[in-house]
Design a protein around this motif. Structure first.
Motif, short mmCIF file in Angstrom:
data_model
loop_
_atom_site.label_atom_id
_atom_site.label_comp_id
_atom_site.label_asym_id
_atom_site.label_seq_id
_atom_site.Cartn_x
_atom_site.Cartn_y
_atom_site.Cartn_z
N TYR A 1 0.85 -1.19 0.00
CA TYR A 1 0.00 0.00 0.00
C TYR A 1 0.88 1.24 0.00
O TYR A 1 1.93 1.27 0.66
CB TYR A 1 -0.92 0.01 1.23
N ILE A 2 0.45 2.27 -0.71
CA ILE A 2 1.19 3.53 -0.79
C ILE A 2 0.39 4.64 -0.12
O ILE A 2 -0.73 4.95 -0.54
CB ILE A 2 1.49 3.92 -2.25
N ILE A 3 0.93 5.21 0.95
CA ILE A 3 0.32 6.38 1.59
C ILE A 3 0.80 7.62 0.85
O ILE A 3 2.00 7.92 0.84
CB ILE A 3 0.71 6.47 3.08
N ASP A 4 -0.11 8.33 0.22
CA ASP A 4 0.26 9.56 -0.47
C ASP A 4 0.08 10.79 0.41
O ASP A 4 0.77 11.79 0.24
CB ASP A 4 -0.58 9.72 -1.75
N ASN A 5 -0.87 10.73 1.34
CA ASN A 5 -1.15 11.87 2.22
C ASN A 5 -1.32 11.40 3.66
O ASN A 5 -2.07 10.46 3.92
CB ASN A 5 -2.43 12.59 1.76
N ASP A 6 -0.63 12.05 4.57
CA ASP A 6 -0.68 11.64 5.98
C ASP A 6 -1.12 12.75 6.91
O ASP A 6 -0.90 12.68 8.12
CB ASP A 6 0.69 11.10 6.42
N GLY A 7 -1.76 13.80 6.35
CA GLY A 7 -2.23 14.89 7.18
C GLY A 7 -1.25 16.03 7.32
O GLY A 7 -1.54 17.03 7.98
N ARG B 1 6.36 20.25 6.52
CA ARG B 1 5.47 19.36 7.27
C ARG B 1 4.43 20.09 8.10
O ARG B 1 4.14 19.72 9.23
CB ARG B 1 6.28 18.43 8.18
N PHE B 2 3.82 21.14 7.55
CA PHE B 2 2.73 21.79 8.26
C PHE B 2 1.46 20.97 8.06
O PHE B 2 1.29 20.26 7.07
CB PHE B 2 2.52 23.23 7.75
N PRO B 3 0.52 21.00 9.03
CA PRO B 3 -0.70 20.17 8.93
C PRO B 3 -1.62 20.63 7.81
O PRO B 3 -1.75 21.82 7.54
CB PRO B 3 -1.36 20.34 10.30
#
Length: 669
Positions: free
Chosen positions: A543-549, A556-558
């Protein structure tokens, strides 16, 4: 109310709205209404502060729609304290107006502390057994509203483990933000001193909590709460705080945190900090509420708040972002839903750092047992003393991890200073191993005949396989080189023969930035018997996580944007609360070990720029497709999103060169 006093209160409320509700809790400003008449509902009595699921538009005159979708109503009073005459007046107004507004609860706040009350019976509300003392995020406000609507007498709202963590961390971060303002006037030698000073100060409060919870509080001794008597006398306060620290160092089992407490003692008695600032720091920490069982990596939260990008880079060798530690630990322990005394197990992090994975393990297991009704003296003893193990080569990290474990609940008994790469450990001993080992070149040669290397991640992986029991599981954060580098193909073959790999998850490129910018993956496997040396036959879920919040850059701002139903737009990891107040799993957990978008040609989603993307995200990769031809490549991107190079024909190159030459000739030099 005198005009000047009313004006001051309005300024306080406006600041509270902008700095707390909007900046910290990320509630959209257009959904907040302050001191606006809603005569159809409350007549001449204006509600102070309203929050709805729809934007208020005075031009459209959408009063009815706004109130129909109300999720929070608060009476705000400046310069009052709990249960004084002003507070009681606000409570009385809240009872009256909440019924007129048709909302199931109301809030009274002095913009520093906030109490929640049930509109039906006027009783104070609790979340997961703890009184609510802070304003909450829109998700939690919505959840509270809907749960009381379903049971109008409800006064204690229960949430799942993910929501509990987000509530606790949001409240704690608000207090850290207040500390940051005071720290501007404090001369710290370095970032480590600032962080250890904060954690050490917090531990002083927690000791009294622990003493009360475990029944060993001595009425003849002074504790944290007794220091409140001296707040008006700075000299006396500092002297008594120092005396309290010395007592803990000398008389109690908190001696193992002596280094952290001594940092506090030295700093408060130095010219680096004003005595009044010490009192302010005490008041902020005192207002944090019950810290025991806080449900998140406290040390990590402090570090995220106070460290600069460079300092985070220096610190990266022993820190894992909490949202990754949480989801990977939760997935690894997915089957441990209830406590069975006859089937104990042990969890290890052999490079525990500040204990992020271990605090998550304790919290997840505790909540699983609570949910299944198996929390009792046996299960609590198991979690406290027999289940969780952590090793680290640095003494200071052991102290930090132990304190982190104390604060999340307990389980610190088996946290030890050990060199996991050099010492003889307990082989074939652990049921679960979860870790983010150091990466790069070390000094210890990996224990494998298939490759000669001193890279940390390879050395740790070989040890992890030895430490794990046959048939038991591990999750290890590994860099991309392990999965694709042709020079270590033989080592990948060794792993494919000694383990059963059941999942590989690709993290975004900047997942751990600025701690490290190396591309990383979560690697899940089961140890096989040494008698079984053939390749596994079962396909591997990738699985590929493209967006983590967080933004996909080193900043790396939310990116906490949501869809109309309340789900995250750019976060595949975090749980969420829908517009009906129902708690939902994050996408990764929902898709775990079953999602396959091969037949549909990929998954469609929006990136941070709002662009529509369609690519494969997950699926099962056959072992036959992991072979000598591709150097036994294990990268999810290689199998799910194969790159097809685009070649340029020679005649196209010649044509382009001719055009460039002709253009140059036409230029008037």
């Amino acid at each position: 109310m005198p005009k000047s006093k009313k004006k001051k209160e309005a300024l306080t409320v406006n600041r509270f709205i902008n700095e707390v509700l909007v900046d910290q809790l990320k509630i959209p400003l257009k959904q907040i209404v302050n001191d606006t008449p809603f005569e159809k509902f409350t007549g001449s009595k204006r509600p102070d502060l309203l929050i709805s699921d729809v934007e208020y538009d005075i031009q459209l005159n959408n009063d009815i729609e706004y109130i129909k979708n109300l999720v929070a109503y608060a009476e705000a009073k400046d310069n009052c304290v709990v249960d004084d005459s002003n507070w009681k007046d606000a409570y009385k107004n809240g009872l009256f107006k909440s019924k007129k507004l048709g909302i199931s609860y109301f809030i009274v706040t002095n913009c520093k502390i906030s109490y929640f009350y049930n509109s039906s019976n006027g009783k104070e509300l609790k979340l997961n057994g703890n009184p609510i003392r802070e304003f909450q995020s829109l998700d939690v406000l919505r959840l509270i509203s809907k749960k009381i609507e379903k049971n109008e007498k409800l006064t204690d709202i229960s949430t799942n483990v993910d929501t509990q963590s987000s509530i606790s961390e949001a409240i704690f971060n608000k207090r850290l933000w207040e500390l940051a303002n005071i720290y501007r006037g404090v001369d710290f030698n370095n970032i480590t001193e600032k962080i250890d000073f904060t954690i050490g100060f917090i531990s002083l409060k927690f000791f009294e909590e622990k003493a009360a919870l475990e029944g060993f509080k001595d009425k003849t001794k002074d504790y944290w709460s007794d220091l409140r008597l001296f707040l008006e006398k700075p000299d006396t306060f500092i002297a008594n705080l120092s005396g309290y620290i010395r007592r803990l160092e000398k008389e109690t089992d908190f001696q193992e945190f002596k280094d952290l407490m001594e940092i506090v003692n030295k700093k408060i008695n130095s010219p680096d900090i004003d005595q009044n600032d010490v009192i302010e720091i005490f008041n902020i920490i005192d207002g944090m509420g019950i810290l025991h069982g806080c449900g998140f990596d406290l040390f990590g939260a402090v570090y995220e708040m106070f460290a600069s990008s460079k300092e985070k880079g220096d610190f990266g060798e022993f820190f894992t972002r909490r949202h990754y530690a949480h989801i990977f630990t939760k997935l690894l322990l997915k089957d441990e839903l209830f406590f069975d005394k006859s089937q104990p197990f042990m969890i290890l992090d052999p490079a525990c750092g500040t204990g992020g994975f271990l605090t998550e393990a304790y919290k997840i297991l505790y909540n699983n047992y609570k949910g299944s009704g198996t929390i009792n003296s046996d299960s609590l003893e198991f979690l406290k003393d027999k289940c969780i193990y952590g090793y680290d080569v640095k003494n200071e990290n052991i102290s930090r991890t132990k304190l982190n474990m104390f604060l999340v609940g307990d389980g610190h008994a088996n946290i030890q200073r050990r060199d996991s790469l050099k010492e003889k450990l307990y082989w074939n001993y652990f049921d679960y191993i979860v870790t983010n080992p150091p990466m790069g070149y070390g000094t210890v040669k990996a224990e494998t005949s298939s490759i000669s290397t001193i890279r940390y991640e390879i050395s740790f992986l070989t040890r992890i396989v030895k430490l794990l029991k046959v048939g038991k599981k591990a999750c290890v954060i590994m860099p991309d080189g392990f999965f694709e580098n042709p020079s270590i193909e033989n080592f990948r073959i060794e792993i494919l023969r000694s383990t059963t790999i059941f999942a590989i998850i690709s993290l975004p490129k900047f997942a751990f930035a600025p701690y490290t910018k190396e591309k990383t993956y979560a690697f899940f496997f089961i140890k096989r018997s040494s008698n079984l040396t053939n390749f596994q036959k079962k396909a591997i879920w990738m699985y590929i996580i493209d967006n983590d919040g967080f933004a996909n850059s080193d900043k790396r701002f939310p990116t906490k944007l949501k869809n109309a139903n309340g789900s995250w737009m750019h976060d595949e990891i975090s749980a969420w609360v829908d517009i009906n107040g129902d708690e939902k799993k994050g996408l990764l957990e929902e898709r775990w070990l079953k999602y396959d978008d091969f037949s549909s040609g990929g998954t469609i989603w929006l990136n941070e720029k709002g662009e529509k993307i369609k690519l494969r995200k997950g699926g099962f990769i056959k072992i036959a497709d992991i072979n000598k031809k591709n150097f036994h490549n294990l990268l999810p991107e290689f199998h799910l999103r194969p790159y097809e190079p685009s070649y340029v024909k020679i005649e196209d190159v010649d044509s382009t060169l001719d055009k460039i030459l002709n253009d140059l000739k036409s230029i008037d030099l």
